[in-house]
Motif scaffolding. Sequence first.
Motif, PDB file in Angstrom:
ATOM      1  N   SER A   1      -1.352   1.750  -5.087  1.00  0.00           N
ATOM      2  CA  SER A   1      -1.048   0.385  -5.526  1.00  0.00           C
ATOM      3  C   SER A   1      -1.951  -0.071  -6.670  1.00  0.00           C
ATOM      4  O   SER A   1      -1.648  -1.078  -7.326  1.00  0.00           O
ATOM      5  CB  SER A   1      -1.168  -0.591  -4.352  1.00  0.00           C
TER       6      SER A   1
ATOM      7  N   PRO B   1      -1.461  10.442  -2.599  1.00  0.00           N
ATOM      8  CA  PRO B   1      -2.341   9.662  -3.474  1.00  0.00           C
ATOM      9  C   PRO B   1      -3.570  10.480  -3.872  1.00  0.00           C
ATOM     10  O   PRO B   1      -3.956  11.433  -3.178  1.00  0.00           O
ATOM     11  CB  PRO B   1      -2.736   8.473  -2.592  1.00  0.00           C
TER      12      PRO B   1
ATOM     13  N   ASP C   1      -5.765   4.322  -3.304  1.00  0.00           N
ATOM     14  CA  ASP C   1      -4.386   3.931  -3.022  1.00  0.00           C
ATOM     15  C   ASP C   1      -3.565   3.814  -4.306  1.00  0.00           C
ATOM     16  O   ASP C   1      -4.059   3.378  -5.357  1.00  0.00           O
ATOM     17  CB  ASP C   1      -4.369   2.595  -2.271  1.00  0.00           C
TER      18      ASP C   1
ATOM     19  N   LYS D   1       0.831  -1.199   0.000  1.00  0.00           N
ATOM     20  CA  LYS D   1       0.000   0.000   0.000  1.00  0.00           C
ATOM     21  C   LYS D   1       0.874   1.261   0.000  1.00  0.00           C
ATOM     22  O   LYS D   1       1.948   1.294   0.594  1.00  0.00           O
ATOM     23  CB  LYS D   1      -0.924   0.008   1.217  1.00  0.00           C
ATOM     24  N   GLY D   2       0.375   2.296  -0.660  1.00  0.00           N
ATOM     25  CA  GLY D   2       1.052   3.581  -0.675  1.00  0.00           C
ATOM     26  C   GLY D   2       2.157   3.704  -1.710  1.00  0.00           C
ATOM     27  O   GLY D   2       2.845   4.728  -1.756  1.00  0.00           O
TER      28      GLY D   2
END
Length: 291
Positions: free
Chosen positions: A229, A200, A227, A135-136
């Motif tokens: 990702s 994001p 996110d 994530k991120g």
Amino acid sequence: MAALKEKRTCGQRCEDFGRFVWNSDNGTLMGRTPEKWVYISLYYVAFYVVMTALFCLCIWTLMYTLDPYTPDYQDRLTSPGVMAWPDTYGEEDIEITYNTSDKTSWMRMSNCLHDFLKPYNDTMQHDCHNYNCTKGKYFIQNSFSAPHHTKWVCPFTQSMLGACSGLDDPTFGYNCTMPCVIIKMNRIINFLPSNQTDHPPYVNCTVLEGHENVAKMEYFPEKGLMDLSYFPYYGRLAQPSYVNPLVAVRFSLIGEKHAKIQCRVVSDKISYQNFHDPYEGKVIFYLKALK
């Protein structure tokens, strides 16, 4: 005086046509000998064979130079469009109008959202996507390491939409004055929404008309974040099971219970001021609850 040309009878004309088709005196068929007909037929057969071969060669050369995973030329906008669900489009605008006292009315809205969220079913997402995404961070994939020569996909589950997932409240708030609206950003191949990995994209909704009729707005996932990702998207062939990240917004309607709302995806590479495309980077809709 010149002599008048003798008028030929129908029988004579038929006789002349029959002689043209087959002349036994000269041995010709429709004016040519069988040998000449063979030469002409061979010529046209060879001509069309060569033309067909050239056409097939051109198509093969074109297809050989194309990348099946990424289009060479994209006529799409560099900034993605934004859509809203329930997708109750009017002639020009999205008009989400329902009656809390009429079950048929608000059921139409909730059924629309249930149908839209079917691909986001938790079980289906976890069964199809078992890759542990970070994530991120952008999910950059330079190779086709997933099964069947594809690329990995990060799961986005229905439960991530919290109170607007339809799991705890199958009505999505349309049986009262707290309706949920789901915001989706359209896909662009290889698009990265931001140059900064610590910022994001997120959804921000503002009330354009009827400020006094909206008491509160809640975002799911938290803060309306999409996110990183889930980006970039590599195309349908490379990621056949990809689903767009979503943001759900729950509105608390009060007073006259109607408002004009703009929801925008905020990021430094997403524009929203294109006069010629009202859905680029944002979506505007009317929300009204009747009773």
